[in-house]
Design a protein around this motif. Structure first.
Motif, mmCIF file in Angstrom:
data_model
loop_
_atom_site.group_PDB
_atom_site.id
_atom_site.type_symbol
_atom_site.label_atom_id
_atom_site.label_comp_id
_atom_site.label_asym_id
_atom_site.label_seq_id
_atom_site.Cartn_x
_atom_site.Cartn_y
_atom_site.Cartn_z
ATOM 1 N N THR A 2 1.225 13.959 -1.276
ATOM 2 C CA THR A 2 0.436 14.241 -2.468
ATOM 3 C C THR A 2 -0.436 13.042 -2.855
ATOM 4 O O THR A 2 -0.369 11.975 -2.249
ATOM 5 C CB THR A 2 1.364 14.579 -3.645
ATOM 6 N N TYR A 3 -1.243 13.244 -3.887
ATOM 7 C CA TYR A 3 -2.120 12.212 -4.443
ATOM 8 C C TYR A 3 -1.889 12.193 -5.945
ATOM 9 O O TYR A 3 -1.732 13.251 -6.572
ATOM 10 C CB TYR A 3 -3.582 12.534 -4.120
ATOM 11 N N VAL A 4 -1.846 11.006 -6.543
ATOM 12 C CA VAL A 4 -1.535 10.855 -7.964
ATOM 13 C C VAL A 4 -2.711 10.202 -8.676
ATOM 14 O O VAL A 4 -3.236 9.188 -8.201
ATOM 15 C CB VAL A 4 -0.278 9.982 -8.161
ATOM 16 N N VAL A 5 -3.115 10.779 -9.798
ATOM 17 C CA VAL A 5 -4.082 10.133 -10.678
ATOM 18 C C VAL A 5 -3.335 9.803 -11.961
ATOM 19 O O VAL A 5 -2.768 10.692 -12.610
ATOM 20 C CB VAL A 5 -5.305 11.035 -10.963
ATOM 21 N N MET A 104 -9.216 4.173 -22.434
ATOM 22 C CA MET A 104 -8.314 4.805 -21.476
ATOM 23 C C MET A 104 -8.601 4.180 -20.104
ATOM 24 O O MET A 104 -9.754 3.951 -19.751
ATOM 25 C CB MET A 104 -8.544 6.312 -21.390
ATOM 26 N N ILE A 105 -7.541 3.870 -19.363
ATOM 27 C CA ILE A 105 -7.723 3.399 -18.000
ATOM 28 C C ILE A 105 -7.057 4.393 -17.058
ATOM 29 O O ILE A 105 -6.096 5.060 -17.436
ATOM 30 C CB ILE A 105 -7.180 1.964 -17.794
ATOM 31 N N TRP A 106 -7.605 4.526 -15.883
ATOM 32 C CA TRP A 106 -7.050 5.485 -14.938
ATOM 33 C C TRP A 106 -7.338 5.021 -13.516
ATOM 34 O O TRP A 106 -8.193 4.169 -13.288
ATOM 35 C CB TRP A 106 -7.609 6.888 -15.180
ATOM 36 N N GLY A 107 -6.626 5.598 -12.594
ATOM 37 C CA GLY A 107 -6.851 5.302 -11.192
ATOM 38 C C GLY A 107 -6.131 6.297 -10.310
ATOM 39 O O GLY A 107 -5.196 6.971 -10.743
ATOM 40 N N GLY A 108 -6.587 6.381 -9.078
ATOM 41 C CA GLY A 108 -5.969 7.254 -8.090
ATOM 42 C C GLY A 108 -5.044 6.457 -7.191
ATOM 43 O O GLY A 108 -5.356 5.313 -6.834
ATOM 44 N N PHE A 109 -3.933 7.062 -6.821
ATOM 45 C CA PHE A 109 -2.901 6.374 -6.055
ATOM 46 C C PHE A 109 -2.395 7.247 -4.912
ATOM 47 O O PHE A 109 -2.079 8.418 -5.120
ATOM 48 C CB PHE A 109 -1.711 6.018 -6.968
ATOM 49 N N GLN A 110 -2.293 6.647 -3.746
ATOM 50 C CA GLN A 110 -1.703 7.302 -2.603
ATOM 51 C C GLN A 110 -0.222 6.936 -2.567
ATOM 52 O O GLN A 110 0.119 5.761 -2.425
ATOM 53 C CB GLN A 110 -2.375 6.840 -1.308
ATOM 54 N N PRO A 111 0.677 7.892 -2.764
ATOM 55 C CA PRO A 111 2.096 7.569 -2.713
ATOM 56 C C PRO A 111 2.483 6.955 -1.361
ATOM 57 O O PRO A 111 1.979 7.378 -0.321
ATOM 58 C CB PRO A 111 2.795 8.908 -2.915
ATOM 59 N N VAL A 112 3.358 5.960 -1.429
ATOM 60 C CA VAL A 112 3.867 5.337 -0.214
ATOM 61 C C VAL A 112 5.342 5.645 -0.007
ATOM 62 O O VAL A 112 5.909 5.359 1.042
ATOM 63 C CB VAL A 112 3.619 3.814 -0.198
ATOM 64 N N PHE A 113 5.966 6.240 -1.039
ATOM 65 C CA PHE A 113 7.364 6.665 -0.933
ATOM 66 C C PHE A 113 7.581 7.778 -1.944
ATOM 67 O O PHE A 113 7.169 7.662 -3.097
ATOM 68 C CB PHE A 113 8.320 5.510 -1.230
ATOM 69 N N GLU A 114 8.178 8.865 -1.524
ATOM 70 C CA GLU A 114 8.580 9.961 -2.397
ATOM 71 C C GLU A 114 9.994 10.371 -2.029
ATOM 72 O O GLU A 114 10.359 10.319 -0.863
ATOM 73 C CB GLU A 114 7.640 11.171 -2.247
ATOM 74 N N SER A 115 10.759 10.802 -3.022
ATOM 75 C CA SER A 115 12.094 11.292 -2.712
ATOM 76 C C SER A 115 12.386 12.533 -3.523
ATOM 77 O O SER A 115 11.686 12.848 -4.447
ATOM 78 C CB SER A 115 13.147 10.229 -2.991
#
Length: 115
Positions: A2-5, A104-115
């Motif tokens: 997934t991708y997280v904002v 407001m601050i924001w950014g996109g994040f590529q998960p490197v670990f999910e459980s």
């Protein structure tokens, strides 16, 4: 994967109910454009840091609280396409935004670990 904002938003405490309603109203739009999940978390234990912290990140003012929120997308491409479409969606222009969006601050994040 997934991708997280993620977002940090300063919200006047007097506008808490309006903020929650605006988040609830935004969900159908985010979902329509492909979001998998939306989480809005009202600050409860926001500690002062020595170098920086959540409060300083958004220039928190008296009578405000930090909201930490995120949207989960299936991938970055879906998130990018959604933001572009939402810029032109009249439903987005009509939304109540009971906070100072300039802080407001924001950014996109590529998960490197999910459980």
């Amino acid at each position: 994967m997934t991708y997280v904002v993620g977002f940090l938003t300063p919200v006047p405490t007097a506008n808490k109910d309006r903020y929650i309603k605006s988040a609830q109203d935004a969900w159908p739009l985010f979902k329509r454009y492909g979001a998998l999940q939306q989480v809005e978390a009202w600050g409860e234990q926001i500690e002062d840091g020595k170098t920086t912290d959540f409060k300083r990140a958004v220039k928190l003012e008296d009578g405000e609280q930090v909201v930490f929120s995120w949207l989960i997308w299936p991938d970055k491409a879906t998130a990018d396409a959604a933001w572009e479409k939402m810029q032109n969606d009249p439903a987005m222009a009509d939304m109540d935004m009971p906070f100072d969006g300039k802080r407001m601050i924001w950014g996109g994040f590529q998960p490197v670990f999910e459980s």
